[in-house]
Design a protein around this motif. Structure first.
Motif, PDB file in Angstrom:
ATOM      1  N   ASN A  31      39.345  43.483  49.817  1.00 22.56           N
ATOM      2  CA  ASN A  31      39.259  42.135  50.504  1.00 22.56           C
ATOM      3  C   ASN A  31      38.199  41.312  49.879  1.00 22.56           C
ATOM      4  O   ASN A  31      38.174  40.104  49.552  1.00 22.56           O
ATOM      5  N   ARG A  32      37.364  41.924  49.137  1.00 20.25           N
ATOM      6  CA  ARG A  32      36.299  41.174  48.081  1.00 20.25           C
ATOM      7  C   ARG A  32      36.973  40.585  46.977  1.00 20.25           C
ATOM      8  O   ARG A  32      36.756  39.534  46.537  1.00 20.25           O
ATOM      9  N   LEU A  33      37.964  41.479  46.452  1.00 23.40           N
ATOM     10  CA  LEU A  33      38.813  41.059  45.317  1.00 23.40           C
ATOM     11  C   LEU A  33      39.576  39.752  45.832  1.00 23.40           C
ATOM     12  O   LEU A  33      39.589  38.723  44.952  1.00 23.40           O
ATOM     13  N   GLN A  34      40.258  39.545  46.964  1.00 29.22           N
ATOM     14  CA  GLN A  34      41.272  38.677  47.275  1.00 29.22           C
ATOM     15  C   GLN A  34      40.123  37.423  47.566  1.00 29.22           C
ATOM     16  O   GLN A  34      40.770  36.295  47.345  1.00 29.22           O
ATOM     17  N   ARG A  35      39.089  37.444  48.030  1.00 30.88           N
ATOM     18  CA  ARG A  35      38.085  36.541  48.412  1.00 30.88           C
ATOM     19  C   ARG A  35      37.906  35.963  46.854  1.00 30.88           C
ATOM     20  O   ARG A  35      37.663  34.649  46.588  1.00 30.88           O
ATOM     21  N   GLU A  36      37.331  36.677  45.837  1.00 35.07           N
ATOM     22  CA  GLU A  36      37.127  36.334  44.535  1.00 35.07           C
ATOM     23  C   GLU A  36      38.055  35.335  44.064  1.00 35.07           C
ATOM     24  O   GLU A  36      37.927  34.463  43.424  1.00 35.07           O
ATOM     25  N   GLN A  37      39.350  35.876  44.101  1.00 41.61           N
ATOM     26  CA  GLN A  37      40.632  35.346  43.564  1.00 41.61           C
ATOM     27  C   GLN A  37      40.797  34.019  44.183  1.00 41.61           C
ATOM     28  O   GLN A  37      41.284  32.963  43.574  1.00 41.61           O
ATOM     29  N   SER A  38      40.569  33.826  45.568  1.00 38.58           N
ATOM     30  CA  SER A  38      41.018  32.599  46.268  1.00 38.58           C
ATOM     31  C   SER A  38      39.879  31.558  45.932  1.00 38.58           C
ATOM     32  O   SER A  38      40.136  30.425  45.913  1.00 38.58           O
ATOM     33  N   LYS A  39      38.454  31.927  45.391  1.00 39.22           N
ATOM     34  CA  LYS A  39      37.642  30.908  45.019  1.00 39.22           C
ATOM     35  C   LYS A  39      37.860  30.542  43.669  1.00 39.22           C
ATOM     36  O   LYS A  39      37.651  29.333  43.089  1.00 39.22           O
ATOM     37  N   MET A  40      38.713  31.046  42.714  1.00 38.86           N
ATOM     38  CA  MET A  40      39.002  30.753  41.610  1.00 38.86           C
ATOM     39  C   MET A  40      40.001  29.295  41.402  1.00 38.86           C
ATOM     40  O   MET A  40      41.022  29.145  42.046  1.00 38.86           O
TER      41      MET A  40
END
Length: 88
Positions: free
Chosen positions: A79-88
């Motif tokens: 979930n954290r990786l997905q959130r980080e990727q969506s911020k990029m």
């Protein structure tokens, strides 16, 4: 590395999938190894030919807790990786 750049898109996708599968197998092996090691140390005080009922119960509960914890950490990390990727 020039061989990878000469691959077609479908070959690159296939290669990526093969690498993902190899990583998944390695992760499963690591999980099993760590779980076995930790639960054995926790539950087996005097190794013998068989496990008594309390050792069996301890191993079962330990493995269940270990898997629950691993799943929770994996979901949280994903979930954290997905959130980080969506911020990029």
């Amino acid at each position: 590395m020039s061989g990878v750049t000469n691959l077609s898109n479908s070959e690159k996708v296939e290669l990526i999938e093969q690498v993902k599968q190899q990583i998944a197998v390695a992760n499963a092996q690591e999980l099993l190894t760590k779980m076995t090691e930790k639960c054995f140390k926790k539950c087996i005080s005097k190794p013998g030919v068989t496990l008594d009922s309390s050792e069996q119960k301890c191993i079962s509960m330990c493995m269940d807790r270990y898997m629950d914890s691993w799943n929770l950490v994996s979901r949280t990390y994903s979930n954290r990786l997905q959130r980080e990727q969506s911020k990029m």
